[in-house]
Design a protein around this motif. Structure first.
Motif, PDB file in Angstrom:
ATOM      1  N   PHE A   1    -112.888   3.626  -4.829  1.00 17.37           N
ATOM      2  CA  PHE A   1    -111.493   4.026  -4.914  1.00 17.37           C
ATOM      3  C   PHE A   1    -110.597   2.852  -4.530  1.00 17.37           C
ATOM      4  N   VAL A   2    -109.501   2.704  -5.238  1.00 19.10           N
ATOM      5  CA  VAL A   2    -108.596   1.578  -5.001  1.00 19.10           C
ATOM      6  C   VAL A   2    -107.642   1.894  -3.856  1.00 19.10           C
ATOM      7  N   LYS A   3    -107.468   0.936  -2.960  1.00 16.06           N
ATOM      8  CA  LYS A   3    -106.468   1.016  -1.907  1.00 16.06           C
ATOM      9  C   LYS A   3    -105.370   0.009  -2.215  1.00 16.06           C
ATOM     10  N   SER A   4    -104.146   0.493  -2.294  1.00 15.33           N
ATOM     11  CA  SER A   4    -103.030  -0.414  -2.537  1.00 15.33           C
ATOM     12  C   SER A   4    -102.775  -1.258  -1.295  1.00 15.33           C
ATOM     13  N   ARG A   5    -102.030  -2.342  -1.469  1.00 14.27           N
ATOM     14  CA  ARG A   5    -101.667  -3.165  -0.312  1.00 14.27           C
ATOM     15  C   ARG A   5    -100.856  -2.348   0.692  1.00 14.27           C
ATOM     16  N   ASP A   6     -99.970  -1.490   0.190  1.00 13.72           N
ATOM     17  CA  ASP A   6     -99.166  -0.657   1.092  1.00 13.72           C
ATOM     18  C   ASP A   6    -100.056   0.248   1.935  1.00 13.72           C
ATOM     19  N   ALA A   7    -101.081   0.831   1.308  1.00 11.03           N
ATOM     20  CA  ALA A   7    -101.990   1.718   2.045  1.00 11.03           C
ATOM     21  C   ALA A   7    -102.759   0.940   3.106  1.00 11.03           C
ATOM     22  N   LEU A   8    -103.181  -0.276   2.777  1.00 10.18           N
ATOM     23  CA  LEU A   8    -103.897  -1.098   3.749  1.00 10.18           C
ATOM     24  C   LEU A   8    -102.978  -1.543   4.880  1.00 10.18           C
ATOM     25  N   MET A   9    -101.705  -1.819   4.551  1.00  9.00           N
ATOM     26  CA  MET A   9    -100.739  -2.157   5.596  1.00  9.00           C
ATOM     27  C   MET A   9    -100.568  -0.997   6.563  1.00  9.00           C
ATOM     28  N   ASP A  10    -100.478   0.222   6.023  1.00  9.03           N
ATOM     29  CA  ASP A  10    -100.312   1.402   6.881  1.00  9.03           C
ATOM     30  C   ASP A  10    -101.518   1.592   7.782  1.00  9.03           C
ATOM     31  N   THR A  11    -102.710   1.244   7.279  1.00  7.55           N
ATOM     32  CA  THR A  11    -103.937   1.377   8.064  1.00  7.55           C
ATOM     33  C   THR A  11    -103.984   0.359   9.194  1.00  7.55           C
TER      34      THR A  11
END
Length: 236
Positions: free
Chosen positions: A179-189
């Protein structure tokens, strides 16, 4: 017990003002005005987090971090010159967890310190027997094994030492392989509490993750880039 913070900067005014601000927030603070003195102290008695200035005489922050990373994964925040993108990119590539440009807000520095310490503490689960986490608590994806309770990562049985930020990014990708994680999602993590980072910061962390895994497996390709979309972890 108060978290210990090491400040390394050749500007004594910064050392004085920042140490006072951190002490008022309940931190135990150690200060060093040069990289040589700081290196031995940080290795012999690691703090919970270190704040390093980059541009110092004799041993600069980059060299200090390079030598420190040979012995320790202590979280590090870099202080960089204003708008010096090269410093920022190099610092992240070499293992810093975050960076702040000078002149900086002490309030922002304290917020980022707290955010990184919270992530570190979430991984520091006591284990008196030194046993690995139960299989149900580990993440196993092909040749990757992650033990969140002990902040340990292995690739095909070989240990890979990651910073807290690197670990969280990899964990987010490995939890849902394919599954793809966007940069925004990784930033939130990796960066909570409204601490702002840009896309380039995440890209730098991904590059550093790949380099660390390729040091134990030159053919490592498990972290894939989908240009314009984000990143994903592949078990194959």
């Amino acid at each position: 017990m108060s978290a210990s913070i090491a400040l390394v900067d050749d500007d004594r005014n910064i050392l004085a003002s920042v140490s006072i601000a951190l002490q008022s927030e309940g931190f135990a603070v150690r200060v060093y005005s040069d990289g040589d003195t700081a290196l031995k102290a940080l290795i012999d008695s690691p703090p919970d987090l270190a704040v390093l200035d980059i541009k110092m005489p004799r041993m600069d922050g980059m060299e200090l971090l390079r030598r420190l990373r040979e012995k320790s994964a202590v979280p590090v925040i870099f202080l960089t010159s204003k708008d010096d993108e090269l410093d920022e990119a190099l610092g992240l590539a070499m293992g810093a967890d975050d960076y702040i440009t000078k002149p900086f807000s002490q309030r922002l520095l304290i917020a980022r310190i707290r955010a990184i310490l919270r992530r570190s503490e979430a991984r520091a689960v006591p284990d008196a027997e030194g046993e690995p986490a139960p299989a149900a608590e580990r993440i196993v994806r092909g040749r990757l094994t992650m033990d969140p309770a002990r902040h340990r990562v292995q690739w095909a049985g070989a240990e890979v030492v990651l910073t807290v930020t690197e670990f969280l990014i990899l964990e987010a990708l490995a939890q849902r392989p394919g599954f793809v994680k966007s940069r925004d999602a990784l930033m939130d993590t990796a960066y909570q509490d409204d601490v702002y980072v840009d896309d380039r910061t995440i890209d730098s962390h991904i590059k550093r993750l790949r380099r660390k895994f390729r040091q134990v497996d030159g053919e490592f390709k498990a972290i894939e880039t989908l240009y314009g979309v984000g990143y994903r972890f592949s078990e194959e």
